[in-house]
Design a protein around this motif. Sequence first.
Motif, PDB file in Angstrom:
ATOM      1  N   GLY A  49       1.004  -1.306  -0.053  1.00 37.00           N
ATOM      2  CA  GLY A  49      -0.519   0.312   0.064  1.00 37.00           C
ATOM      3  C   GLY A  49       0.732   1.402   0.200  1.00 37.00           C
ATOM      4  O   GLY A  49       0.809   2.662  -0.339  1.00 37.00           O
ATOM      5  N   PRO A  56      -3.695  -3.951  -2.047  1.00 34.72           N
ATOM      6  CA  PRO A  56      -5.537  -3.896  -2.336  1.00 34.72           C
ATOM      7  C   PRO A  56      -5.742  -3.517  -1.170  1.00 34.72           C
ATOM      8  O   PRO A  56      -5.531  -2.615  -0.196  1.00 34.72           O
ATOM      9  N   ASP A  57      -7.109  -3.931  -1.424  1.00 33.98           N
ATOM     10  CA  ASP A  57      -8.393  -3.026  -0.341  1.00 33.98           C
ATOM     11  C   ASP A  57      -7.534  -3.715   0.700  1.00 33.98           C
ATOM     12  O   ASP A  57      -7.599  -4.751   1.426  1.00 33.98           O
ATOM     13  N   TYR A  60      -5.589  -3.927   6.539  1.00 33.31           N
ATOM     14  CA  TYR A  60      -4.297  -5.268   6.922  1.00 33.31           C
ATOM     15  C   TYR A  60      -4.618  -5.257   7.815  1.00 33.31           C
ATOM     16  O   TYR A  60      -4.770  -4.651   8.615  1.00 33.31           O
ATOM     17  N   ARG A 131      -8.813   8.071   3.286  1.00 30.83           N
ATOM     18  CA  ARG A 131      -9.761   7.365   2.758  1.00 30.83           C
ATOM     19  C   ARG A 131     -11.018   8.880   1.805  1.00 30.83           C
ATOM     20  O   ARG A 131     -11.283   8.446   0.548  1.00 30.83           O
ATOM     21  N   GLU A 167      -5.504   3.917  -0.208  1.00 29.96           N
ATOM     22  CA  GLU A 167      -6.082   3.512   0.788  1.00 29.96           C
ATOM     23  C   GLU A 167      -5.068   2.432   1.349  1.00 29.96           C
ATOM     24  O   GLU A 167      -5.131   2.229   2.434  1.00 29.96           O
ATOM     25  N   ALA A 171      -5.411   1.392   5.164  1.00 30.85           N
ATOM     26  CA  ALA A 171      -5.606   0.523   5.418  1.00 30.85           C
ATOM     27  C   ALA A 171      -4.171  -0.048   6.683  1.00 30.85           C
ATOM     28  O   ALA A 171      -4.310  -0.801   7.230  1.00 30.85           O
TER      29      ALA A 171
END
Length: 247
Positions: A49, A56-57, A60, A131, A167, A171
């Motif tokens: 990230g 990834p979205d 985490y 976000r 993101e 995350a």
Amino acid sequence: MRLNYVETGPAEAPVVLLGSSLGADHRMWAPQLDVLSKRFRVVAFDHRGHGESEAPDGPYTIEDLGGDVLELLDTLGAEQASYVGISLGGAVGLWLAENAPERFHRFAIICPPSNPAANPQQWTERAAQVRAEGTKAIADATLGRWFLPDFTEIAPIREMLLACPAEGYAACCEALSTTNLVPDLATITAPVLLITADSDTSVPPETVVPLAAQIPGAHLEIVENAAHLVTYSHPDLVNPLLLAHLA
């Protein structure tokens, strides 16, 4: 998870991994690369990230971030390494020291949040803000915590903070919101150098100093007149500490 990394130094030398702060990437280690790469195979990486690593979205977890580093070691073909981490990278280092001791020689842990889960709302609110508005919304406040007012060479750090994917940043905030590394500190067996900065308001020194008594054999150094990103603002003081410990 594919982590982006930059490798310098002799290919046959001992491996040293460099894990960055939340919102920064491998470029924040520029003040350390020349010094360390004379003696080590230095691998500065971007957390998931961040930078050019995959994003990834979220959310985490600290297990995700630590597992990424273990996968990176496999990619490098390195059975063992030493690890230097600051801030988020320091938390990841503590997790690795607790959970994968067989893969590491020694650790230098700098300004680490050891129990950010004690205040989860701080992290979840920041995640929501980034976000919604991007890292520009927290850039000025972050830089104000990372550096004292008399340090003005912050343009490269501002640039990488603004470039951090929203993101990925959010995350990783969520990963910190559920992380408490304190209960297992006594299980750490590798040699650990702890570094804190006396004017760090992101991870105050009073939260770092007690870790030296909880980690068996840990050595503590306090850098004076410095804030959170002490590796960048005070390499003249930090680099000799790293060299002495890693050697």
